[in-house]
Motif scaffolding. Sequence first.
Motif, PDB file in Angstrom:
ATOM      1  N   ARG A 168      44.417  46.292  43.359  1.00 39.67           N
ATOM      2  CA  ARG A 168      42.974  46.054  43.369  1.00 39.67           C
ATOM      3  C   ARG A 168      42.193  47.342  43.620  1.00 39.67           C
ATOM      4  O   ARG A 168      41.110  47.539  43.078  1.00 39.67           O
ATOM      5  N   GLU A 169      42.776  48.227  44.423  1.00 41.67           N
ATOM      6  CA  GLU A 169      42.061  49.449  44.798  1.00 41.67           C
ATOM      7  C   GLU A 169      42.829  50.731  44.508  1.00 41.67           C
ATOM      8  O   GLU A 169      42.219  51.802  44.419  1.00 41.67           O
ATOM      9  N   ARG A 206      38.470  39.911  43.239  1.00 39.17           N
ATOM     10  CA  ARG A 206      37.991  40.924  42.300  1.00 39.17           C
ATOM     11  C   ARG A 206      36.611  40.576  41.759  1.00 39.17           C
ATOM     12  O   ARG A 206      35.771  41.463  41.577  1.00 39.17           O
ATOM     13  N   GLN A 217      34.285  41.420  44.493  1.00 38.92           N
ATOM     14  CA  GLN A 217      34.165  42.879  44.632  1.00 38.92           C
ATOM     15  C   GLN A 217      33.257  43.438  43.554  1.00 38.92           C
ATOM     16  O   GLN A 217      32.421  44.320  43.820  1.00 38.92           O
ATOM     17  N   ASN A 218      33.396  42.941  42.328  1.00 37.50           N
ATOM     18  CA  ASN A 218      32.537  43.408  41.248  1.00 37.50           C
ATOM     19  C   ASN A 218      31.079  43.033  41.467  1.00 37.50           C
ATOM     20  O   ASN A 218      30.167  43.782  41.124  1.00 37.50           O
ATOM     21  N   ARG A 233      29.633  42.826  44.350  1.00 39.97           N
ATOM     22  CA  ARG A 233      29.108  43.743  45.358  1.00 39.97           C
ATOM     23  C   ARG A 233      28.849  45.136  44.803  1.00 39.97           C
ATOM     24  O   ARG A 233      28.020  45.860  45.318  1.00 39.97           O
TER      25      ARG A 233
END
Length: 491
Positions: A437-438, A485, A488-489, A491
Motif C-alpha cells: 500500500r505504501e 486504499r 487513502q485516495n 484523503r
Amino acid sequence: MQLNYMNKQINCFVPYRNEEQAYNTIKQLKESEVVNNIFLLAENEGLPSVAGCELLVVGAIFSTHAIKEIASKADTDLSLIYTKYDSLNIGMFAFERMIQIATDAEAGMVYADYHKIKNGERVNNPVIAYQQGSLRDDFDFGSVLLYKTEALQKAASAMNTNYDFAGLYDLRLKVSQNLPLVHINEYLYTEVENDTRKSGEKNFDYVDPKNRSVQIEMEQACTNHLKKIGGYLQPKFKDIDFDKQSFEYEASVIIPVRNRVKTIADAIQSVLKQKTSFKFNLIVVDNYSTDGTSEKIEEFAHDNRLIHVIPENKDLGIGGCWNAGVFHPLCGKFAIQLDSDDIYSGEDTLQKIVEAFYAQNCAMVVGTYALTDFDMNPIPPGVIDHKEWTPDNGRNNALRINGLGAPRAFFTPLLREIKVPNTSYGEDYALGLRFSREHRIGRIYDVLYLCRRWEGNSDAALDITKINGHNTYKDRIRTWELQARINQNKR
C-alpha cells in the motif's frame, strides 16, 4: 424497477460446439416455462443450426465481442449466461427461484450453489458470497449466471477495451460497480466436473506461464475497475531508511513448524549452508510438535546460529509463530521466510535477498521458486516467477491474484509495526497487500526456492468447505485493503 417474476421470461446464452454437446442443455431450456429465446455461442462459422435456437458466431466465448453480441440480443429483463460446454441439469423451478431472488434483491447478477458430477458421483458444491474484494478472476460463481439485462447492457456499452479472454470478467466487474452480485444459498442445478485434480494441483494455474496472455488481460480489466471505484494506487512509494535502527544480525530466516519431521532437517540444512558477507541466524518456531520434529531440530543445536523457539502461547497459527520469531530479540534487520516443507535452491539465496532490499529500496522482497516433488524433481508448471509484481502496477494487480511468490522477506521494523495475522492461511498475502500500500515490493527473478508438493502439504487435498473458508478469508483481506486504499485516495 421491480420485476414481475411470476410472468418473467429470460433469454439464455449457451456455449456451442456441436449439437451432441449442447443437446441436453438445450432440451431442458426449451422445457422451461420462463425461457424465451435460446442463443448458441459459437467460436467459428459453419456449425449446424439447431431448431428453436439462434446461432451467434462470437469468436472467443468470453471475449468482449461475445459480451457485446449477448447484450445486443438481450431483449428480456433478465439474461442467463451458461459458461460451460458440459451438460447442464436444471433443478425443479431453479430458474423461477433465481428470477425471484434477482427481483427481490434488485441484483445485478445472481448465482447459486450447485451439485457436481465428479467421477460419476453427485456431490455438493457450495459457493461463497461475493464481496467488494472478490476480485479474483477465478471466483467460483458456478456456471449459471443470471444478469439483469439493463445492467448487462450498461456494462457492455462501457466496454472500451477489446479482450479475447477477459470479457466475462470485465462484465461482472462493471456490473458490480452499480448493483450487488447476489449468492443464493440453495442448490439449484447440477454441472459436470471434468477437472478432477486435487486442490493443491490447481493452486498454480493462474501463474502457469502458458496462461500469461490471459493474465495480462485480467490485470488490465482489474486495474481499470480499481481506477473506476477509487482503489487504484499510483506508482509512488515511501523510501526506506535501513540504518534508522541497529541490529546484531543483518538477516534472520524464520521457519514456523509443527509436525514436519520428514522435512525440517532439509529446510534447516539449506539455511545453514548459506554463504553471506553478513551475519545471519535461523529462528525455528516449533509450535508444539508431537512427531519428533522437536528432537530433529535439536540435532542442529551445535550450530549457534540456530535459535529453537517454543512459544509460550499455545493458540498460534503460522502467522502467530512468525510474530514469535520477528519479535525475538535476536531477529535480524531482515526477516526471511522458509516453509518447513521447502528448501533454498542455492547457497546464495540470503545474499541475493539482502542485496535486493538495498538495491531496490523496498520494504519487502518476493523471489522466484520452482515446483518440485518430495525428492526435489521438477514438476509442472515448473518455475513460478510472479511477473505480475511489476513496479508500476504490481500492488494494484495484487488485489486480483491469490498469492505472492516465494521466498518472501520483510524489513523487520515495519513487520513489527504491522504484525502478522495469527492465521495458518493467507497471512503472507495479507502482509504483501499491506506492505505494498505504501512501499515498494522488490523482485528477484532468479530461482531462489524449491517448493515441494507432497501429500503432507497443508493444501494438498482440501475439501470444498476448507477451500471456501480459505477463499472467503482472502476475499475479506482484499476487501479490507481495498477499502483502506479507497479511503487513502480520498484523503
